[in-house]
Design a protein around this motif. Structure first.
Motif, short mmCIF file in Angstrom:
data_model
loop_
_atom_site.label_atom_id
_atom_site.label_comp_id
_atom_site.label_asym_id
_atom_site.label_seq_id
_atom_site.Cartn_x
_atom_site.Cartn_y
_atom_site.Cartn_z
N TYR A 1 0.84 -1.19 0.00
CA TYR A 1 0.00 0.00 0.00
C TYR A 1 0.88 1.25 0.00
O TYR A 1 1.99 1.23 0.54
CB TYR A 1 -0.89 0.04 1.25
N TYR A 2 0.36 2.31 -0.59
CA TYR A 2 1.01 3.62 -0.54
C TYR A 2 0.21 4.46 0.44
O TYR A 2 -0.97 4.74 0.22
CB TYR A 2 1.03 4.25 -1.93
N LEU A 3 0.83 4.86 1.55
CA LEU A 3 0.12 5.50 2.64
C LEU A 3 -0.69 6.72 2.17
O LEU A 3 -1.85 6.89 2.56
CB LEU A 3 1.11 5.91 3.74
N ALA A 4 -0.10 7.58 1.37
CA ALA A 4 -0.76 8.83 0.98
C ALA A 4 -2.00 8.61 0.13
O ALA A 4 -2.83 9.51 0.02
CB ALA A 4 0.23 9.73 0.24
N GLU A 5 -2.15 7.42 -0.47
CA GLU A 5 -3.28 7.18 -1.36
C GLU A 5 -4.26 6.14 -0.82
O GLU A 5 -5.14 5.69 -1.53
CB GLU A 5 -2.78 6.75 -2.74
N LEU A 6 -4.12 5.79 0.46
CA LEU A 6 -5.03 4.80 1.05
C LEU A 6 -6.44 5.35 1.15
O LEU A 6 -6.66 6.44 1.70
CB LEU A 6 -4.55 4.42 2.44
N LYS A 7 -7.39 4.61 0.62
CA LYS A 7 -8.79 4.99 0.82
C LYS A 7 -9.14 4.84 2.29
O LYS A 7 -8.62 3.98 2.99
CB LYS A 7 -9.70 4.11 -0.04
N LYS A 8 -10.03 5.69 2.77
CA LYS A 8 -10.30 5.78 4.21
C LYS A 8 -10.77 4.44 4.78
O LYS A 8 -10.30 4.02 5.84
CB LYS A 8 -11.35 6.86 4.48
N GLU A 9 -11.67 3.77 4.07
CA GLU A 9 -12.19 2.52 4.61
C GLU A 9 -11.11 1.43 4.66
O GLU A 9 -11.09 0.60 5.58
CB GLU A 9 -13.39 2.03 3.79
N VAL A 10 -10.18 1.45 3.69
CA VAL A 10 -9.07 0.50 3.70
C VAL A 10 -8.12 0.81 4.85
O VAL A 10 -7.66 -0.08 5.57
CB VAL A 10 -8.32 0.53 2.35
N PHE A 11 -7.81 2.11 5.01
CA PHE A 11 -6.93 2.52 6.10
C PHE A 11 -7.50 2.09 7.45
O PHE A 11 -6.78 1.53 8.29
CB PHE A 11 -6.74 4.03 6.09
N GLU A 12 -8.79 2.33 7.68
CA GLU A 12 -9.37 2.02 8.98
C GLU A 12 -9.33 0.52 9.26
O GLU A 12 -9.07 0.11 10.40
CB GLU A 12 -10.82 2.54 9.02
N LYS A 13 -9.55 -0.28 8.25
CA LYS A 13 -9.48 -1.74 8.43
C LYS A 13 -8.06 -2.17 8.78
O LYS A 13 -7.84 -2.94 9.73
CB LYS A 13 -9.95 -2.44 7.15
N ILE A 14 -7.07 -1.65 8.03
CA ILE A 14 -5.68 -2.05 8.24
C ILE A 14 -5.17 -1.59 9.60
O ILE A 14 -4.52 -2.35 10.33
CB ILE A 14 -4.79 -1.49 7.11
N ILE A 15 -5.44 -0.34 9.96
CA ILE A 15 -4.87 0.20 11.19
C ILE A 15 -5.45 -0.50 12.42
O ILE A 15 -4.74 -0.70 13.43
CB ILE A 15 -5.08 1.74 11.27
N VAL A 16 -6.71 -0.92 12.36
CA VAL A 16 -7.29 -1.68 13.47
C VAL A 16 -6.65 -3.06 13.54
O VAL A 16 -6.34 -3.56 14.64
CB VAL A 16 -8.82 -1.77 13.32
N GLU A 17 -6.43 -3.70 12.40
CA GLU A 17 -5.76 -5.00 12.39
C GLU A 17 -4.35 -4.90 12.95
O GLU A 17 -3.91 -5.76 13.72
CB GLU A 17 -5.73 -5.55 10.96
N MET A 18 -3.62 -3.85 12.58
CA MET A 18 -2.27 -3.65 13.11
C MET A 18 -2.31 -3.38 14.61
O MET A 18 -1.44 -3.85 15.37
CB MET A 18 -1.58 -2.49 12.39
N PHE A 19 -3.30 -2.61 15.05
CA PHE A 19 -3.45 -2.30 16.47
C PHE A 19 -3.65 -3.57 17.27
O PHE A 19 -3.04 -3.77 18.33
CB PHE A 19 -4.63 -1.34 16.64
N ILE A 20 -4.50 -4.46 16.78
CA ILE A 20 -4.73 -5.74 17.46
C ILE A 20 -3.45 -6.56 17.50
O ILE A 20 -3.07 -7.10 18.54
CB ILE A 20 -5.86 -6.51 16.74
N GLN A 21 -2.75 -6.61 16.38
CA GLN A 21 -1.50 -7.39 16.33
C GLN A 21 -0.46 -6.81 17.28
O GLN A 21 0.38 -7.54 17.82
CB GLN A 21 -0.96 -7.43 14.90
N SER A 22 -0.49 -5.49 17.49
CA SER A 22 0.51 -4.88 18.37
C SER A 22 0.40 -5.42 19.79
O SER A 22 1.41 -5.51 20.51
CB SER A 22 0.35 -3.35 18.37
N PHE A 23 -0.79 -5.80 20.22
CA PHE A 23 -0.94 -6.35 21.57
C PHE A 23 -0.42 -7.78 21.64
O PHE A 23 -0.03 -8.25 22.71
CB PHE A 23 -2.39 -6.25 22.04
N GLU A 24 -0.40 -8.46 20.51
CA GLU A 24 0.29 -9.76 20.45
C GLU A 24 1.79 -9.55 20.63
O GLU A 24 2.47 -10.31 21.32
CB GLU A 24 -0.01 -10.45 19.11
N THR A 25 2.31 -8.49 19.99
CA THR A 25 3.71 -8.13 20.19
C THR A 25 3.97 -7.78 21.65
O THR A 25 5.00 -8.17 22.23
CB THR A 25 4.08 -6.92 19.30
N GLY A 26 3.03 -7.06 22.27
CA GLY A 26 3.17 -6.71 23.68
C GLY A 26 3.20 -7.93 24.58
O GLY A 26 3.99 -7.99 25.55
#
Length: 382
Positions: free
Chosen positions: A294-319
């Motif tokens: 993905y190219y950050l500057a061109e991410l559609k809002k709905e795609v961004f929101e899906k990805i960032i929530v998925e990354m947020f969840i995975q970050s707690f696995e890292t924690g």
């Protein structure tokens, strides 16, 4: 095969013409047309000029509101063996194919993005391999310039006409024809309101709406979660070492709070499969997530929101992984973040002595270096 060498000079903008009319409805979808042209000519002996030009048109409601003609140029010196009978063909190939693509294309591509963004229209980043037409001379571009104003069904803005110092709109304008400044102010206000929803609390709420997120967050104490993202194990023992650069963002994130900006870059740099910049004169960030780039500057809002929530969840696995390695909180204050953190510092942070610790420390150290190298590269470009 006979030796054949060419030396292009540093490319430069030889022409830039931007004309823009105000658009009344900021919500109207833009229709964009882009044409690229390459041309070249001999200066003397084996010295040539090579150009790559872009003509960009953006229309709203079938009315053309934006026009740009941008030309990048480089001078190419060929070191030709006089006995090489194929030299002319080689020169033609290099001028028509190699130089436009390898020397000029990314410069022009990024300038198009910058000009459209700064002109208040939808930012435009053309693809990596947009096709261009080879022409013998630049008559085509000149015709586009000369006929541009005739193709508008309304007068140009005062800014382009240069015939008024009054910043106000004409009294005869319709109610819809508001000033550019008013339109921009309204758009900025809309973007600020849109960005204001992106917070740590927003991420928590959306993560808890998923089965995976609910389970992970239940394993973390409510007190720790409520303290904020920077106080999580992953925030303290991993993301705090990132010395990130502010890259180009989509318009709905431009006005996000600094706290969310920290979370955004932490998640991308810490959890994405891969990160990179195109390294071409603009701070552009690309990342791979679950096998897709993905190219950050061109991410559609709905795609961004899906990805960032998925990354947020995975970050707690890292924690959870960090906590399992028994981090030493007393040593954390002595460490310097950013480029100064060393691999042995990471090893020392954890009491656990195991192959898993070494593997984890090696992986996050590599990612920290990758992130910080991107910032160093952008600083060199600047």
């Amino acid at each position: 095969m006979k030796e054949f060498v060419y030396n292009p000079s540093d490319a430069y903008i030889s022409k830039i013409l931007v004309k823009r009319k105000r658009k009344n409805n900021l919500e109207t979808e833009a229709v964009t047309e882009v044409k690229l042209y390459s041309s070249s000519k001999k200066i003397c002996c084996n010295y040539y000029q090579c150009n790559l030009a872009a003509i960009v048109r953006i229309s709203y409601d079938n009315k053309e509101k934006f026009f740009a003609n941008i030309v990048y140029t480089t001078l190419v010196d060929f070191l030709v063996d006089p006995t090489d009978l194929e030299s002319e063909d080689k020169i033609e190939h290099i001028l028509k194919t190699v130089v436009p693509k390898d020397v000029l294309y990314n410069l022009l591509r990024n300038k198009i993005y910058t000009v459209t963004m700064e002109s208040g229209v939808a930012p435009l980043m053309i693809s990596d391999n947009y096709t261009y037409e080879c022409i013998d001379k630049e008559e085509n571009e000149e015709e586009e310039d000369e006929n541009w104003e005739e193709k508008f069904d309304e007068p140009l803005d005062d800014f382009f006409r240069g015939d008024s110092d009054d910043d106000s709109c004409d009294d005869d304008d319709d109610d819809d024809d508001s000033c550019d400044d008013d339109d921009i102010e309204k758009e900025n206000k809309r973007l600020k309101e849109e960005a204001s929803k992106y917070t740590y609390e927003w991420l928590l709420a959306n993560a808890r709406n998923t089965v995976e997120g609910r389970k992970l967050l239940e394993s973390v104490s409510d007190e720790l979660v409520s303290m904020g993202f920077e106080e999580t194990a992953q925030g303290k023992f991993y993301y705090s070492f990132f010395d990130y650069f502010k890259f180009l963002l989509p318009d709905y994130l431009v006005y996000c709070e600094s706290e969310f900006e920290f979370i955004l870059y932490s998640l991308i740099f810490g959890e994405a499969d891969n990160i990179k910049s195109d390294n071409k004169y603009e701070p552009s960030l690309y990342f791979t997530w679950r096998g897709i780039e993905y190219y950050l500057a061109e991410l559609k809002k709905e795609v961004f929101e899906k990805i960032i929530v998925e990354m947020f969840i995975q970050s707690f696995e890292t924690g959870r992984k960090i906590i399992s390695l028994q981090p030493d909180y007393t040593l954390l204050e002595d460490l310097e973040g950013g480029v100064k953190v060393k691999l042995n510092d990471l090893y020392a942070l954890y009491s656990e002595s195991s192959p898993e610790k070494k593997e984890f420390c090696d992986a996050i150290y590599k990612r920290i270096k990758d992130c910080n190298n991107l910032k160093n590269l952008i600083n060199l470009i600047d």
